[in-house]
Scaffold this motif. Structure first.
Motif, PDB file in Angstrom:
ATOM      1  N   UNK A   2       0.845  -1.188   0.000  1.00  0.00           N
ATOM      2  CA  UNK A   2       0.000   0.000   0.000  1.00  0.00           C
ATOM      3  C   UNK A   2       0.882   1.240   0.000  1.00  0.00           C
ATOM      4  N   UNK A   3       0.974   1.912  -1.144  1.00  0.00           N
ATOM      5  CA  UNK A   3       1.867   3.061  -1.280  1.00  0.00           C
ATOM      6  C   UNK A   3       1.132   4.396  -1.225  1.00  0.00           C
ATOM      7  N   UNK A   4      -0.192   4.375  -1.294  1.00  0.00           N
ATOM      8  CA  UNK A   4      -0.963   5.625  -1.311  1.00  0.00           C
ATOM      9  C   UNK A   4      -0.953   6.281   0.075  1.00  0.00           C
ATOM     10  N   UNK A   5      -1.007   7.610   0.069  1.00  0.00           N
ATOM     11  CA  UNK A   5      -1.125   8.367   1.311  1.00  0.00           C
ATOM     12  C   UNK A   5      -2.575   8.610   1.692  1.00  0.00           C
ATOM     13  N   UNK A   6      -3.451   8.601   0.692  1.00  0.00           N
ATOM     14  CA  UNK A   6      -4.859   8.879   0.929  1.00  0.00           C
ATOM     15  C   UNK A   6      -5.728   7.855   0.208  1.00  0.00           C
ATOM     16  N   UNK A   7      -6.943   7.708   0.709  1.00  0.00           N
ATOM     17  CA  UNK A   7      -7.894   6.771   0.113  1.00  0.00           C
ATOM     18  C   UNK A   7      -8.409   7.340  -1.203  1.00  0.00           C
ATOM     19  N   UNK A   8      -8.461   6.494  -2.225  1.00  0.00           N
ATOM     20  CA  UNK A   8      -9.049   6.861  -3.513  1.00  0.00           C
ATOM     21  C   UNK A   8     -10.243   5.954  -3.781  1.00  0.00           C
ATOM     22  N   UNK A   9     -11.014   6.292  -4.809  1.00  0.00           N
ATOM     23  CA  UNK A   9     -12.163   5.446  -5.145  1.00  0.00           C
ATOM     24  C   UNK A   9     -11.718   4.044  -5.534  1.00  0.00           C
ATOM     25  N   UNK A  10     -10.493   3.908  -6.033  1.00  0.00           N
ATOM     26  CA  UNK A  10      -9.984   2.580  -6.393  1.00  0.00           C
ATOM     27  C   UNK A  10      -9.912   1.653  -5.181  1.00  0.00           C
TER      28      UNK A  10
END
Length: 339
Positions: A2-10
């Motif tokens: 998990x590399x994202x900093x924020x939640x996305x719709x994906x």
């Protein structure tokens, strides 16, 4: 992964991003037995003849999501555990479903999950299943949490509001209104400054101590939304008794009283997340108070009133001035939703 900093719709789309979010943020912390679509539960208590299952569910919204003394995750675990224990159940398992708004920080989710797991471990319960959904920006309020809980009521234990009888004593386990005052101050929109922290706590161990010391306990309620006033009115209505409380006996912090005076609120209606009221026969009242005080979450336990035969279904309070007033259910709300 998990590399994202924020939640996305994906992260709500059912693919790899969603799998990674669930695996790293939730499953890695809650450690369920596998990743099936259901939890498979077994406990020796279920095999006892006469044992019954207790089941409850609740949704949690709070602003801000983190506040002095807790966060939405801690409230979710404590609130569900407490709904079970006031019925005499031993809580065993929880589910947790998350509605997450796009743009929410992953780090915040990790803190919420860690808080939930820590509170569950302290309460002696396991988070065994759950769900995650993501909604678009502006479609939610950061994070909503819905939890369900399952517990076991031992054979022979019966606690219901309608069992309260005239003469029974009402006991609370500590100071009232801390959660409501802490949330009001944390919001920052009323320029309030206070060191009060939320009373958020799971009360399973406290309730077990009370039932061991006072096996004749009639009924209990956790004083959440609507505060102590709502809890007492529910019991009075169900049991068909009157309830009289003493204003001088109510355990309140000066800071909470001050916040209420400034804003024109009544502390009897402020929400709590770690307070309950239990009714016991008068002969067991001293033992019940002592049992509460033996636990950290019951240090401020005291008797606040009793059930009476007069004015059935009504709660009254003897005031500091020697008079009496009705403590009714709220018709609307004192303040915006805080739990």
């Amino acid at each position: 992964m998990l590399r994202d900093d924020r939640v996305t719709l994906a992260h709500g789309g059912g693919g790899k991003a969603m799998r990674d979010l669930i695996a790293e943020v939730f499953a890695a912390v809650f450690r369920p037995d596998g990743m099936e679509d259901q939890a498979r539960l077994a406990d020796a208590a279920l095999a006892e003849p006469g044992a019954r299952l207790a089941f409850t569910t609740d949704g949690f919204v709070v602003t801000p999501l983190e506040f002095p003394g807790g966060d939405i995750g801690k409230i979710a675990v404590c609130g569900t555990v407490n709904d079970l224990v006031v019925g005499g159940a031993r809580p065993l398992w929880l589910s947790a479903a998350f509605i997450i708004e796009e743009g929410t920080e992953i780090a915040l989710l990790r803190r919420i999950a860690a808080s939930m797991q820590a509170e569950a471990e302290a309460a002696g319960v396991r988070i065994v299943t759950g769900d995650t959904k993501v909604v678009g920006r502006g479609k939610g309020d950061g994070v909503f949490v819905t939890t369900s809980g399952v517990g076991v009521i031992p054979p022979g234990r019966e606690m219901r509001a309608e069992m309260v009888r005239p003469g029974d004593v009402a006991i609370v386990n500590g100071v009232l209104g801390d959660h409501g005052a802490a949330i009001l101050a944390a919001r920052g929109d009323m320029a309030l400054s206070t060191d009060v922290e939320s009373d958020c706590a799971a009360l399973g161990h406290l309730m077990a101590a009370v039932l061991a010391a006072a096996p004749g306990a009639r009924a209990a309620r956790d004083a959440t939304r609507g505060g102590l006033a709502a809890a007492l009115n529910e019991i009075a209505g169900a049991a068909g008794v009157g309830i009289e409380i003493d204003e001088e006996a109510l355990p309140l912090r000066d800071e909470v009283t001050g916040v209420c005076e400034i804003l024109g609120l009544d502390p009897l209606y402020l929400a709590n997340e770690g307070r309950l009221v239990v009714f016991v026969p008068e002969a067991e009242a001293a033992a019940a108070v002592a049992a509460m005080r033996s636990r950290p979450e019951g240090q401020g336990a005291c008797v606040v009133g009793r059930a009476v035969a007069g004015h059935p279904g009504m709660v009254t309070m003897r005031t500091l001035f020697g008079g009496s007033r009705i403590v009714d259910m709220l018709v609307g709300e004192q303040l915006p939703r805080i739990c």
